[in-house]
Design a protein around this motif. Structure first.
Motif, PDB file in Angstrom:
ATOM      1  N   GLY A  34       0.793  -1.219   0.000  1.00 14.69           N
ATOM      2  CA  GLY A  34       0.000   0.000   0.000  1.00 14.69           C
ATOM      3  C   GLY A  34       0.828   1.272   0.000  1.00 14.69           C
ATOM      4  O   GLY A  34       0.378   2.317   0.476  1.00 14.69           O
ATOM      5  N   PRO A 332     -14.499  -8.739  -1.891  1.00 19.49           N
ATOM      6  CA  PRO A 332     -13.525  -7.668  -1.693  1.00 19.49           C
ATOM      7  C   PRO A 332     -13.321  -6.851  -2.964  1.00 19.49           C
ATOM      8  O   PRO A 332     -13.228  -7.400  -4.060  1.00 19.49           O
ATOM      9  CB  PRO A 332     -12.244  -8.416  -1.303  1.00 19.49           C
ATOM     10  CG  PRO A 332     -12.699  -9.760  -0.843  1.00 19.49           C
ATOM     11  CD  PRO A 332     -13.920 -10.076  -1.642  1.00 19.49           C
ATOM     12  N   THR A 334     -10.940  -3.563  -4.525  1.00 20.79           N
ATOM     13  CA  THR A 334      -9.731  -2.794  -4.267  1.00 20.79           C
ATOM     14  C   THR A 334      -9.440  -1.858  -5.433  1.00 20.79           C
ATOM     15  O   THR A 334      -9.915  -2.075  -6.552  1.00 20.79           O
ATOM     16  CB  THR A 334      -8.517  -3.713  -4.015  1.00 20.79           C
ATOM     17  OG1 THR A 334      -7.379  -2.929  -3.625  1.00 20.79           O
ATOM     18  CG2 THR A 334      -8.152  -4.511  -5.258  1.00 20.79           C
ATOM     19  N   PRO A 336      -5.853  -0.247  -6.133  1.00 21.24           N
ATOM     20  CA  PRO A 336      -4.463   0.132  -5.832  1.00 21.24           C
ATOM     21  C   PRO A 336      -3.972   1.330  -6.621  1.00 21.24           C
ATOM     22  O   PRO A 336      -2.960   1.945  -6.256  1.00 21.24           O
ATOM     23  CB  PRO A 336      -3.672  -1.140  -6.170  1.00 21.24           C
ATOM     24  CG  PRO A 336      -4.560  -1.938  -7.059  1.00 21.24           C
ATOM     25  CD  PRO A 336      -5.957  -1.622  -6.642  1.00 21.24           C
ATOM     26  N   ILE A 364      -4.836  -9.634  -1.418  1.00 21.84           N
ATOM     27  CA  ILE A 364      -5.515  -8.511  -2.071  1.00 21.84           C
ATOM     28  C   ILE A 364      -4.851  -7.217  -1.623  1.00 21.84           C
ATOM     29  O   ILE A 364      -4.863  -6.887  -0.431  1.00 21.84           O
ATOM     30  CB  ILE A 364      -7.009  -8.475  -1.712  1.00 21.84           C
ATOM     31  CG1 ILE A 364      -7.682  -9.792  -2.086  1.00 21.84           C
ATOM     32  CG2 ILE A 364      -7.694  -7.301  -2.428  1.00 21.84           C
ATOM     33  CD1 ILE A 364      -9.109  -9.902  -1.588  1.00 21.84           C
ATOM     34  N   PRO A 366      -4.181  -3.254  -0.822  1.00 18.16           N
ATOM     35  CA  PRO A 366      -5.104  -2.237  -0.308  1.00 18.16           C
ATOM     36  C   PRO A 366      -5.269  -1.056  -1.242  1.00 18.16           C
ATOM     37  O   PRO A 366      -4.596  -0.950  -2.281  1.00 18.16           O
ATOM     38  CB  PRO A 366      -4.430  -1.811   0.995  1.00 18.16           C
ATOM     39  CG  PRO A 366      -2.963  -1.963   0.704  1.00 18.16           C
ATOM     40  CD  PRO A 366      -2.854  -3.165  -0.191  1.00 18.16           C
ATOM     41  N   THR A 367      -6.168  -0.162  -0.851  1.00 23.30           N
ATOM     42  CA  THR A 367      -6.467   1.072  -1.583  1.00 23.30           C
ATOM     43  C   THR A 367      -5.849   2.241  -0.814  1.00 23.30           C
ATOM     44  O   THR A 367      -6.414   2.705   0.172  1.00 23.30           O
ATOM     45  CB  THR A 367      -7.985   1.262  -1.700  1.00 23.30           C
ATOM     46  OG1 THR A 367      -8.572   0.084  -2.271  1.00 23.30           O
ATOM     47  CG2 THR A 367      -8.327   2.463  -2.551  1.00 23.30           C
ATOM     48  N   LEU A 379     -14.471  -2.463   0.512  1.00 23.83           N
ATOM     49  CA  LEU A 379     -13.230  -1.938  -0.057  1.00 23.83           C
ATOM     50  C   LEU A 379     -12.059  -2.278   0.868  1.00 23.83           C
ATOM     51  O   LEU A 379     -12.108  -2.000   2.066  1.00 23.83           O
ATOM     52  CB  LEU A 379     -13.333  -0.424  -0.242  1.00 23.83           C
ATOM     53  CG  LEU A 379     -12.268   0.203  -1.141  1.00 23.83           C
ATOM     54  CD1 LEU A 379     -12.461  -0.208  -2.599  1.00 23.83           C
ATOM     55  CD2 LEU A 379     -12.291   1.727  -1.034  1.00 23.83           C
ATOM     56  N   VAL A 380     -11.025  -2.875   0.292  1.00 22.59           N
ATOM     57  CA  VAL A 380      -9.844  -3.248   1.064  1.00 22.59           C
ATOM     58  C   VAL A 380      -8.992  -2.005   1.273  1.00 22.59           C
ATOM     59  O   VAL A 380      -8.492  -1.407   0.319  1.00 22.59           O
ATOM     60  CB  VAL A 380      -9.036  -4.347   0.347  1.00 22.59           C
ATOM     61  CG1 VAL A 380      -7.782  -4.703   1.150  1.00 22.59           C
ATOM     62  CG2 VAL A 380      -9.898  -5.577   0.126  1.00 22.59           C
ATOM     63  N   THR A 381      -8.827  -1.601   2.505  1.00 17.44           N
ATOM     64  CA  THR A 381      -8.047  -0.407   2.851  1.00 17.44           C
ATOM     65  C   THR A 381      -7.045  -0.760   3.935  1.00 17.44           C
ATOM     66  O   THR A 381      -7.135  -1.802   4.577  1.00 17.44           O
ATOM     67  CB  THR A 381      -8.960   0.727   3.345  1.00 17.44           C
ATOM     68  OG1 THR A 381      -9.625   0.302   4.542  1.00 17.44           O
ATOM     69  CG2 THR A 381     -10.014   1.091   2.307  1.00 17.44           C
ATOM     70  N   ALA A 384      -3.016  -5.131   3.187  1.00 18.24           N
ATOM     71  CA  ALA A 384      -3.408  -6.178   2.251  1.00 18.24           C
ATOM     72  C   ALA A 384      -4.175  -7.260   2.998  1.00 18.24           C
ATOM     73  O   ALA A 384      -3.936  -7.505   4.183  1.00 18.24           O
ATOM     74  CB  ALA A 384      -2.171  -6.760   1.577  1.00 18.24           C
ATOM     75  N   ARG A 385      -5.086  -7.894   2.281  1.00 20.57           N
ATOM     76  CA  ARG A 385      -5.937  -8.910   2.903  1.00 20.57           C
ATOM     77  C   ARG A 385      -5.645 -10.288   2.299  1.00 20.57           C
ATOM     78  O   ARG A 385      -5.819 -10.486   1.096  1.00 20.57           O
ATOM     79  CB  ARG A 385      -7.406  -8.564   2.684  1.00 20.57           C
ATOM     80  CG  ARG A 385      -8.389  -9.535   3.360  1.00 20.57           C
ATOM     81  CD  ARG A 385      -9.826  -9.196   3.004  1.00 20.57           C
ATOM     82  NE  ARG A 385     -10.200  -7.831   3.374  1.00 20.57           N
ATOM     83  CZ  ARG A 385     -11.403  -7.308   3.140  1.00 20.57           C
ATOM     84  NH1 ARG A 385     -12.332  -8.050   2.533  1.00 20.57           N
ATOM     85  NH2 ARG A 385     -11.665  -6.068   3.496  1.00 20.57           N
TER      86      ARG A 385
END
Length: 416
Positions: A34, A332, A334, A336, A364, A366-367, A379-381, A384-385
């Protein structure tokens, strides 16, 4: 007698030159962590312009990547394409001995929106300041949006089907789809992708007419889609190139199949009609899923277009829900690109590279810069997931109204 298996288009090589990394490895490291590469514009001649923040490629030296005879006749956006192509071919383990033996089996397709603005500006300054005798012969080709396709094919001796896609920012995904269709129809290998270099003064002035462009001066807050602070997008340069080849042939030669280009579709809803993009994007997703033979609940991650305009963000969130239903609220999502900028045609191909790498690593990304989502999206923030990712959906829209959706399958899926 059994029917032969349909030809499938596989990604076997990825080459990236991006604001957050001038190689695929460095790009992924920054993306998964990120790390944002957005910053104040430093290009000479841009200091007085209202566009303050962009995603610049700072760790790229053209003379180290491209021979002098190609450098003098090409723009920065083509330098990116040539360098990224080298990385992609190396990743796919396709050398001159492999491709040179059958040059007509290898083609090239690229997409570009801004073209060679830096080269064109320099030559026009010579024309205005000194006269026509001081304009070089390459002015007629270096600025052209098809220049990268031509120069990649010439430099590498590729004589297969070559083309350029002109379909707005969504052209990045459309170029990959064009490559996939060519492979399915019998072409052995297609080098495909998109690169952009829209940060020269002339190019930047041309962009100032876009109402969707962010003129924020804080890199941390200039590009924040899906939030109440959304104020537009931040432009960027760079891009990615891919080696796309027939899956079974790739496996036979021992190549690593990194992903399968499973399905694609595109629609058009018109410029600046962001409310209408809901319907157009949703239809593109439905058709891409149908093309891939993929059920909505099979989508494991969505890489969003993430324009950063409130109406457009809302339309995208609703389009995802329209097609994926209840699954769309859980899957999810995202973006990036909020850490690199939105590089026009290059934006969706960088998302595609990130999607392939995400599936390979089960992570995944993040944003960046987004933490207060105001839409019904997972939203992945932040971080990372981890996730098991078999199928990814990449979305793209253009400022002129194009919508495109691409379905990717994990490379291991094709082995079954």
């Amino acid at each position: 007698m059994t029917a032969s298996r349909p030809r499938r288009a596989a990604v076997t090589g990825i080459g990236v030159v991006a604001p957050n990394g001038a190689s695929t490895e460095s790009f992924w490291k920054s993306t998964q962590e990120g790390i944002s590469a957005l910053g104040r514009v430093t290009r000479e001649g841009c200091e007085h312009l209202p566009l303050r923040v962009a995603g610049e490629v700072r760790d790229f030296e053209p003379t180290a990547a491209v021979e002098e005879r190609y450098l003098v006749q090409t723009d920065r956006f083509t330098h990116f394409a040539l360098a990224a192509t080298d990385l992609a071919l190396e990743d796919a383990r396709l050398g001159q001995a492999d491709t040179g033996a059958a040059p007509y089996s290898v083609g090239v397709v690229t997409a570009a929106g801004s073209g060679g603005g830096e080269f064109g500006q320099r030559e026009l300054q010579q024309l205005w300041g000194k006269g026509s005798r001081f304009v070089g012969p390459y002015q007629s080709i270096a600025w052209f949006y098809a220049a990268s396709t031509g120069q990649v094919s010439i430099r590498r001796g590729f004589k297969g089907p070559c083309s350029v896609v002109a379909s707005d920012e969504a052209g990045g995904l459309d170029a990959l789809a064009h490559a996939a269709r060519a492979v399915r129809r019998g072409t052995g290998v297609i080098v495909a992708g998109a690169t952009e270099a829209p940060l020269a003064p002339y190019s930047m002035v041309c962009q100032l007419g876009y109402e969707e462009l962010s003129t924020g001066d804080d890199p941390e807050r200039a590009y924040r889609p899906f939030t109440r602070e959304a104020r537009g997008f931040v432009p960027a340069e760079g891009g990615a190139m891919f080696v796309v080849e027939e899956e079974s042939a790739a496996r036979e030669r021992g190549a690593r199949v990194r992903a399968v280009l499973a399905g694609h579709a595109a629609t058009f809803t018109g410029a600046a009609r962001w409310e209408r993009s809901r319907e157009g994007l949703a239809e593109a997703v439905r058709a891409a899923l149908a093309d891939a033979g993929c059920a909505p609940e099979e989508i494991d991650v969505v890489f969003a277009d993430a324009l950063g305009v409130p109406a457009a963000d809302r339309a995208e969130a609703l389009a995802i829900a329209d097609v994926l239903g209840a699954h769309g609220r859980r899957v999810p999502v995202t973006a990036p690109k909020t850490g690199t900028g939105r590089g026009y045609c290059a934006a969706p191909v960088l998302d595609t590279a990130a999607a392939v790498l995400a599936m390979e690593h089960g992570l995944i990304p993040p944003t960046p810069h987004v933490f207060d989502v105001c839409h019904d999206l997972d939203l992945v923030t932040g971080r990372a997931r981890p996730a098991e990712l078999r199928t990814a959906l990449v979305l793209s829209r253009g400022l002129m109204g194009s919508n495109s959706a691409l379905v990717l399958r994990h490379g291991a899926t094709g082995a079954s």
